[in-house]
Design an enzyme around this catalytic site. Structure first.
Site, PDB file in Angstrom:
ATOM      1  N   SER A  47       0.660  -1.200  -0.193  1.00 45.41           N
ATOM      2  CA  SER A  47      -0.012  -0.070  -0.137  1.00 45.41           C
ATOM      3  C   SER A  47       0.996   1.191  -0.048  1.00 45.41           C
ATOM      4  CB  SER A  47      -1.168   0.079   1.168  1.00 45.41           C
ATOM      5  OG  SER A  47      -1.956   0.675   0.861  1.00 45.41           O
ATOM      6  N   ASP A 200      -5.706  -4.098  -1.917  1.00 44.53           N
ATOM      7  CA  ASP A 200      -4.743  -3.793  -1.051  1.00 44.53           C
ATOM      8  C   ASP A 200      -4.184  -4.837  -0.267  1.00 44.53           C
ATOM      9  OD1 ASP A 200      -3.195  -2.701   1.112  1.00 44.53           O
ATOM     10  OD2 ASP A 200      -4.506  -0.824   1.338  1.00 44.53           O
TER      11      ASP A 200
END
Length: 315
Positions: A47, A200
């Protein structure tokens, strides 16, 4: 100090504020500990951590990443990237549920309950264009950065993690990989790569440090904005953030134990209570970035000293 050829740098998820905190830690890692982040054998990011390792893998020094945040001698690509942001809150999502496979994976025990709950979030409508543009600006002619082992971690809709940039991963350009690694459930839509959809990587693990198992890495430096080994106090809305942080901490605890059992020396760096107070409950709240950065530049030297001295005492 271990030779960098035998080392890895792992940078976890953390959103807008976690990235700012990480930038201060990376600079202190180099100036205080004499450990050049870009010289590690492996660069693994999830991320916001994927943004950071992409910058390092492209040869941008930690000081220039920090400089882009402070407005002093910053890298121009990073400075341009930081002028754009995903905002404090997500757009209203679409009434579709793309990641119910995570719920089934949680029921089977393949991912934890927090990841399973993420599978209940509706389809995000956020625009990840600023991440794709960053990747395009950093990438070489082959679509990736020059560092040979820069990995951006995402998860597919069944909870299987993929480290884009690793030999086993589907082919992807850097912008796609960063966007996939950043695709927060409910905020951004899944990113299609190689016939699969990706979210993610922090949905399953805050760092994915365990992907290093089997790679014979002597020293692993883990920078984890979303975990707190010693716990963290909270008041008001921050209590909700601490529930997520506690789950991520348990996951990182397990990964660190496994790496140490395999013989790796693990240096674990996490925010102090002062850092968490500066961040507040919403790690995407860019209005707090300057406060977080100022605090982190003050706390990072002590965090580095404690992390290296503490691991040295255990070795």
């Amino acid at each position: 100090m271990t030779r960098h050829s035998d080392s890895a740098l792992v940078i976890g998820c953390g959103g807008t504020l976690g990235f700012a905190w990480t930038a201060a830690v990376l600079d202190a890692l180099h100036t205080r500990a004499g450990w050049d982040p870009g010289a590690a054998r492996f660069l693994i990011g999830t991320s916001a951590g994927a943004e950071a390792v992409a910058m390092l893998g492209a040869g941008i020094p930690a000081s220039a990443i920090l400089g882009a945040l402070t407005g002093s001698d910053g890298d121009p690509v990073v400075s341009a990237h930081l002028r754009r942001s995903p905002g404090r809150f997500p757009p209203v999502p679409s009434p579709r549920w793309p990641a119910t496979g995570l719920v089934r994976a949680a029921r089977r025990g393949q991912v934890d309950r927090t990841a399973g709950l993420a599978g209940l979030l509706p389809l995000g409508r956020g625009d990840a264009g600023w991440l794709r543009d960053l990747g395009d600006a950093l990438a070489t002619e082959n679509g990736w950065v020059a560092h040979p082992a820069t990995w951006c971690v995402a998860t597919d809709l069944t909870g299987q993690r993929v480290a884009f940039g690793s030999p086993e991963a589907p082919s992807a350009n850097l912008g796609e990989a960063i966007a996939a690694s950043w695709a927060i459930p409910g905020w951004f839509p899944p990113v299609p790569i190689g016939g699969r959809l990706f979210l993610d990587g922090g949905t399953v693990s805050p760092t994915s440090a365990d992907l290093l198992l089997g790679h014979d890495v002597e020293e692993v430096v883990v920078i984890a904005p979303m975990s707190s080994e010693s716990g963290a106090l909270a008041r008001g809305f921050s209590r909700a953030e601490r529930l997520l942080r506690a789950a991520m901490t348990r996951r990182l605890d397990d990964e660190v134990r496994r790496l140490r059992a395999a013989g790796s020396r693990v240096i674990r760096i996490e925010p102090s209570q002062r850092d968490l107070d500066a961040m507040g409950a919403n790690f995407m709240d860019g209005r707090r970035r300057e406060r977080v950065l100022d605090t982190a530049m003050s706390t990072a030297p002590d965090l580095l000293d404690q992390a290296f001295e503490g691991q040295g005492a255990r070795s």
